[in-house]
Write an enzyme that holds these catalytic residues in place. Structure first.
Site, PDB file in Angstrom:
ATOM      1  CG  ASP A 172      -6.446  -3.938  -3.150  1.00  0.00           C
ATOM      2  OD1 ASP A 172      -7.298  -3.071  -2.859  1.00  0.00           O
ATOM      3  OD2 ASP A 172      -5.218  -3.769  -2.997  1.00  0.00           O
ATOM      4  CG  HIS A 227      -5.723  -2.192   0.415  1.00  0.00           C
ATOM      5  ND1 HIS A 227      -4.833  -2.235  -0.639  1.00  0.00           N
ATOM      6  CD2 HIS A 227      -5.199  -1.307   1.322  1.00  0.00           C
ATOM      7  CE1 HIS A 227      -3.819  -1.405  -0.396  1.00  0.00           C
ATOM      8  NE2 HIS A 227      -4.020  -0.848   0.785  1.00  0.00           N
ATOM      9  CG  ASP A 228      -6.840  -5.021   5.671  1.00  0.00           C
ATOM     10  OD1 ASP A 228      -6.101  -4.045   5.439  1.00  0.00           O
ATOM     11  OD2 ASP A 228      -7.678  -5.029   6.607  1.00  0.00           O
ATOM     12  CB  SER A 270      -0.943  -0.042   1.212  1.00  0.00           C
ATOM     13  OG  SER A 270      -1.917   0.963   1.146  1.00  0.00           O
ATOM     14  NE  ARG A 276      -8.258   1.196  11.385  1.00  0.00           N
ATOM     15  CZ  ARG A 276      -7.179   0.844  10.716  1.00  0.00           C
ATOM     16  NH1 ARG A 276      -6.684   1.677   9.813  1.00  0.00           N
ATOM     17  NH2 ARG A 276      -6.589  -0.310  10.920  1.00  0.00           N
TER      18      ARG A 276
END
Length: 376
Positions: A320, A353-354, A153, A223
């Site tokens: 992602d 994405h994680d 990222s 968050r």
């Protein structure tokens, strides 16, 4: 879990008195960088790998502290003896970037000019500033050239910037779940997150430290929004579906769905330890990253500044949607146009994405195979 953990680790602090002029025009007259190392630097100093962290990351990349055995490094599953970033072979360095909130100089640090926390006066930092600071840390450690710079990222953006700004000092770049610049949609997500913080009544223009408060509500919302974008739709569906906490509708605005409970928990946990000003700085660094901007948007020309002998591994994940595989293929295309040595992997992993943080045999196998071919 294959391989072993590095076990008990300690953080270190490097102080720099040499002023750092930032891309924004701001100046840090002096600063600290907090970092950790794993493994042993060889006699030739040719086996060092820099791990760059993403938005909410820090220097604690692997292992645990003696007094906090449950505080495991954020990428512990890939670093250690016998793991892809093999500490029997490599000397791994992780640091907390400038502007951070885990020990390196940032908004919550004391401004020497005022004796108060920097707060809103802390200057905007860019990825290129981090690379310059990382290069100075490398000098301090006696490392002339990294065997590799690795990151996912925002960390991958730093690895990319290393190949352009410091091409003589990097032999390999491993760029995971990243992009050559943010899309308009990604910038929009970041701005909504920032607005949640900036409009929190407890923000006080960024000088909340002096008011003995923190913009917890804004940071919590930021968050929660971010976390939604890090996960894939399929993963959220599999993990939560439309499950109700109490089995039936409450016909009110309290927490009813399991996914709501999860997001609020993640938001509360994050707001409990992260600094809001740091969140603002990190998202701005993401927004501003565009190494081709000074070349009229020509990424081929920008990547042409990399060293002809530098090797690249670019990896993306099929689920992602924030940094899609197409964005990684843009980097690959620019490198191939410059006849660079590049390997590309598009990995089918269901964590959005994680995914770059997860333990997966195929994903780790790709990284391991690439690193094993690096000659020291």
């Amino acid at each position: 879990m294959p391989g072993q953990s590095v076990g008990v680790v300690q953080s270190q602090r490097a102080h720099f008195d040499q002023a750092l002029t930032l891309r924004s025009g701001g100046v840090l007259p002096a600063y600290d960088l907090v970092y950790e190392t794993y493994g042993t630097l060889n006699a030739a100093k040719s086996n060092a790998i820099l791990v760059c962290h993403a938005l909410s990351g820090h220097h604690h990349v692997a292992g645990h502290y003696a007094d906090a055995p449950n505080n495991i490094g954020w990428w512990d599953n890939i670093i250690g003896p016998g793991r892809p970033l093999d500490t029997d072979r490599f000397f791994i360095v992780g640091l907390n970037n400038l502007g951070g909130c885990h020990g390196s100089t940032g908004p919550s640090s004391l401004n020497p000019a005022t004796g108060k926390p920097w707060g809103a006066d802390f200057p905007i930092v860019a990825v290129s500033d981090w690379v310059e600071a990382q290069a100075r840390l490398a000098d301090r450690l006696g490392i002339d050239c990294w065997a590799a710079v690795v990151g996912g990222s925002l960390g991958g953006m730093q690895a990319m910037r290393w190949t352009i700004s410091q091409p003589e000092r990097i032999r390999h770049a491993i760029i995971i779940a990243s992009a050559p610049k943010l899309s308009a949609q990604n910038i929009a997500f970041n701005d909504v997150a920032r607005q949640a913080i900036l409009t929190d009544p407890d923000f006080h223009g960024g000088n909340y430290y002096e008011h003995n408060t923190r913009p917890m509500r804004g940071l919590r919302l930021a968050r929660m929004l971010g976390h939604i974008t890090y996960l894939s739709d399929d993963q959220m569906g599999e993990k939560f579906g439309r499950e109700l906490r109490n089995g039936s509708f409450g016909f009110d605005f309290d927490v009813e769905f399991e996914v709501e409970s999860y997001l609020r928990y993640q938001g509360d946990k994050f707001a409990g330890y992260f600094d809001a000003n740091t969140y603002l700085l990190m998202t701005k660094a993401l927004d501003y990253f565009d190494p081709a901007r000074l070349d009229g948007g020509d990424l081929v020309k920008a990547m042409g500044r990399s060293h002809p002998d530098t090797g690249f591994l670019i990896a993306s994940f099929t689920t992602d949607w924030r940094f899609t595989p197409a964005r990684s293929r843009e980097i690959v295309g620019a490198l191939l146009a410059n006849q660079r040595h590049v390997s590309y992997a598009e990995i089918d992993l269901n964590f959005g994405h994680d995914s770059f943080l997860m333990e997966d045999a195929h994903y780790h196998g790709v990284v391991d195979a690439y690193l094993r071919n690096i000659k020291l």
